[in-house]
Design an enzyme around this catalytic site. Structure first.
Site, PDB file in Angstrom:
ATOM      1  N   VAL A  94       5.704  -0.924   2.623  1.00 40.44           N
ATOM      2  CA  VAL A  94       4.565  -1.003   3.539  1.00 40.44           C
ATOM      3  C   VAL A  94       3.496  -1.905   2.928  1.00 40.44           C
ATOM      4  O   VAL A  94       3.054  -1.683   1.794  1.00 40.44           O
ATOM      5  CB  VAL A  94       3.964   0.394   3.815  1.00 40.44           C
ATOM      6  CG1 VAL A  94       2.839   0.286   4.848  1.00 40.44           C
ATOM      7  CG2 VAL A  94       5.027   1.367   4.291  1.00 40.44           C
TER       8      VAL A  94
ATOM      9  N   GLY B 177       0.704  13.334   5.095  1.00 41.29           N
ATOM     10  CA  GLY B 177       0.820  11.893   4.889  1.00 41.29           C
ATOM     11  C   GLY B 177       0.932  11.129   6.193  1.00 41.29           C
ATOM     12  O   GLY B 177       0.824   9.906   6.220  1.00 41.29           O
TER      13      GLY B 177
ATOM     14  N   ASP C 263      -4.600   8.496   4.505  1.00 42.98           N
ATOM     15  CA  ASP C 263      -3.941   9.706   4.986  1.00 42.98           C
ATOM     16  C   ASP C 263      -4.752  10.953   4.638  1.00 42.98           C
ATOM     17  O   ASP C 263      -5.676  10.923   3.826  1.00 42.98           O
ATOM     18  CB  ASP C 263      -2.501   9.801   4.475  1.00 42.98           C
ATOM     19  CG  ASP C 263      -2.391   9.930   2.963  1.00 42.98           C
ATOM     20  OD1 ASP C 263      -3.290  10.526   2.342  1.00 42.98           O
ATOM     21  OD2 ASP C 263      -1.401   9.434   2.408  1.00 42.98           O
TER      22      ASP C 263
ATOM     23  N   GLY D   6      -5.906   3.651   8.503  1.00 42.72           N
ATOM     24  CA  GLY D   6      -6.791   4.189   7.476  1.00 42.72           C
ATOM     25  C   GLY D   6      -6.063   4.958   6.389  1.00 42.72           C
ATOM     26  O   GLY D   6      -4.891   4.729   6.112  1.00 42.72           O
TER      27      GLY D   6
ATOM     28  N   ILE E 290       0.805  -1.220   0.000  1.00 39.86           N
ATOM     29  CA  ILE E 290       0.000   0.000   0.000  1.00 39.86           C
ATOM     30  C   ILE E 290       0.835   1.265   0.000  1.00 39.86           C
ATOM     31  O   ILE E 290       0.308   2.364  -0.171  1.00 39.86           O
ATOM     32  CB  ILE E 290      -0.971   0.036   1.204  1.00 39.86           C
ATOM     33  CG1 ILE E 290      -0.193  -0.039   2.532  1.00 39.86           C
ATOM     34  CG2 ILE E 290      -2.002  -1.076   1.103  1.00 39.86           C
ATOM     35  CD1 ILE E 290      -1.050   0.282   3.749  1.00 39.86           C
TER      36      ILE E 290
ATOM     37  N   ASP F 288       7.588  16.140  12.003  1.00 33.51           N
ATOM     38  CA  ASP F 288       7.356  15.832  10.586  1.00 33.51           C
ATOM     39  C   ASP F 288       5.881  15.496  10.342  1.00 33.51           C
ATOM     40  O   ASP F 288       5.569  14.548   9.624  1.00 33.51           O
ATOM     41  CB  ASP F 288       8.239  14.654  10.154  1.00 33.51           C
ATOM     42  CG  ASP F 288       8.396  14.561   8.635  1.00 33.51           C
ATOM     43  OD1 ASP F 288       8.225  15.599   7.955  1.00 33.51           O
ATOM     44  OD2 ASP F 288       8.681  13.466   8.147  1.00 33.51           O
TER      45      ASP F 288
ATOM     46  N   THR G 115      10.114   8.927  12.519  1.00 32.77           N
ATOM     47  CA  THR G 115      11.513   8.900  12.097  1.00 32.77           C
ATOM     48  C   THR G 115      12.275  10.121  12.593  1.00 32.77           C
ATOM     49  O   THR G 115      13.429  10.029  13.011  1.00 32.77           O
ATOM     50  CB  THR G 115      11.601   8.832  10.563  1.00 32.77           C
ATOM     51  OG1 THR G 115      10.812   7.741  10.090  1.00 32.77           O
ATOM     52  CG2 THR G 115      13.034   8.630  10.100  1.00 32.77           C
TER      53      THR G 115
ATOM     54  N   ASP H  26       4.549   7.590  11.854  1.00 30.81           N
ATOM     55  CA  ASP H  26       5.888   7.907  11.342  1.00 30.81           C
ATOM     56  C   ASP H  26       6.670   8.837  12.266  1.00 30.81           C
ATOM     57  O   ASP H  26       6.567  10.056  12.193  1.00 30.81           O
ATOM     58  CB  ASP H  26       5.817   8.516   9.941  1.00 30.81           C
ATOM     59  CG  ASP H  26       7.195   8.499   9.263  1.00 30.81           C
ATOM     60  OD1 ASP H  26       8.192   8.224   9.954  1.00 30.81           O
ATOM     61  OD2 ASP H  26       7.263   8.765   8.047  1.00 30.81           O
TER      62      ASP H  26
END
Length: 313
Positions: free
Chosen positions: A15, A169, A129, A127, A7, A165, A206, A204
């Site tokens: 992913v 998304g 974004d 779900g 996806i 961040d 990171t 996310d």
């Protein structure tokens, strides 16, 4: 893996979405680590580098069990594994299908050798974004914003968390019962938020930063000059505003960075960026005006805790 599909992707890896044993769906992030092979134009992360992201994801996930500061607004970590070997044939087939139908920007995982190490993160499916989700109207966008703010406030209070961040998304939405209410706990006080049919999950970490058990876990963004050079979307301006706010010192806690990202989310909501089905209703106009007022005011706050306390409690 029979009902699995690819996806998404990133420089870090691939992913996949699959149906889990409970009948629901889970997301699986497969991240190559420790190898010498250059992947997607970047060197592979070392174990200690990926470990910080894992710890942050787990501590944020665990906030759903915290008594003083509680939220389920961050993606739930189900399992973390370290695996070794060639990329599975089934996942290679799914990678090629994605490449044929949508076009991949990544190198094919078939390049990995038999001794390649991977981190496999399994998360609850959050779900679609923010960029691809279609809202009924601005009332739902208001509910999305309020949930995002409350989740950030809880993590800010408990973990001195900065996402750093939070572009569109990294805010996921699922459709839920329009009468569902979410409960947050911020510094021992409850905050109830009506979903109006949408529930968020923040993902996310990171670039994120937390303090846990007296240890600061962070990514030193001062080493990544390219991050601050990009032009175009407001997202890239936020990186420079964070850098200005903290003096390019990324270890210490600067809560204002979360305020900057909330302003970014509001900017997406009040411009033509977010997609709405019903834009001619009174409800839409009413809540779009509320979002615009928050956008005008929010940069005057020092932290999301302060903003939520004053506006939602």
């Amino acid at each position: 893996m029979r009902n699995c599909q690819k996806i998404g992707e990133g420089v870090y890896g691939e992913v996949f979405l699959y149906r889990n044993q409970n009948g629901g769906t889970s997301v699986m992030k497969v991240i190559p680590i420790e190898g010498d092979l250059i992947v997607n134009g970047e060197r592979q992360k070392k174990f200690d580098e990926i470990l910080s992201e894992i710890v942050i994801a787990m501590e944020l996930s665990n906030l759903r069990n915290n008594k003083k500061n509680n939220t389920s607004g961050f993606s739930e970590v189900q399992k973390v594994r370290c695996t070794q070997g060639n990329y599975p044939d089934r996942l290679l087939d799914l990678w090629e299908l994605y490449d044929e139908t949508r076009g991949s920007e990544n190198d094919s995982p078939q390049v990995f050798p038999s001794d390649q190490l991977y981190i496999v993160l399994e998360l609850t499916n959050g779900g679609r974004d923010l960029e691809s989700f279609v809202f009924n109207n601005a009332l739902q966008a208001f509910a999305m914003f309020k949930q995002t703010a409350c989740a950030l406030a809880v993590a800010e209070s408990q973990l001195k968390f900065e996402h750093r961040d939070l572009h569109w998304g990294n805010v996921l939405l699922t459709s839920v019962d329009k009468n569902k209410t979410l409960r947050y706990r911020l510094n021992d006080k409850d905050v109830e938020v009506e979903t109006h049919g949408v529930e968020i999950a923040i993902i996310d970490f990171t670039l994120s930063r937390i303090e846990f058990d007296g240890v600061v876990i962070f990514n030193d963004l001062s080493l990544d000059n390219e991050l601050f050079a990009a032009q175009g979307d407001y997202q890239f301006e936020i990186y420079r505003l964070m850098q200005k706010s903290n003096g390019n010192e990324w270890q210490h806690f600067e809560s204002y960075s979360n305020i900057l990202w909330l302003h970014y989310v509001l900017d997406k909501a009040i411009t033509s960026a977010l997609r709405y089905k019903n834009t001619k209703t009174k409800v839409h106009r009413q809540y779009l005006a509320k979002l615009k007022k928050y956008a005008d005011d929010i940069l005057s706050y020092h932290s999301v805790v302060e903003f939520v306390t004053e506006n939602f409690m």
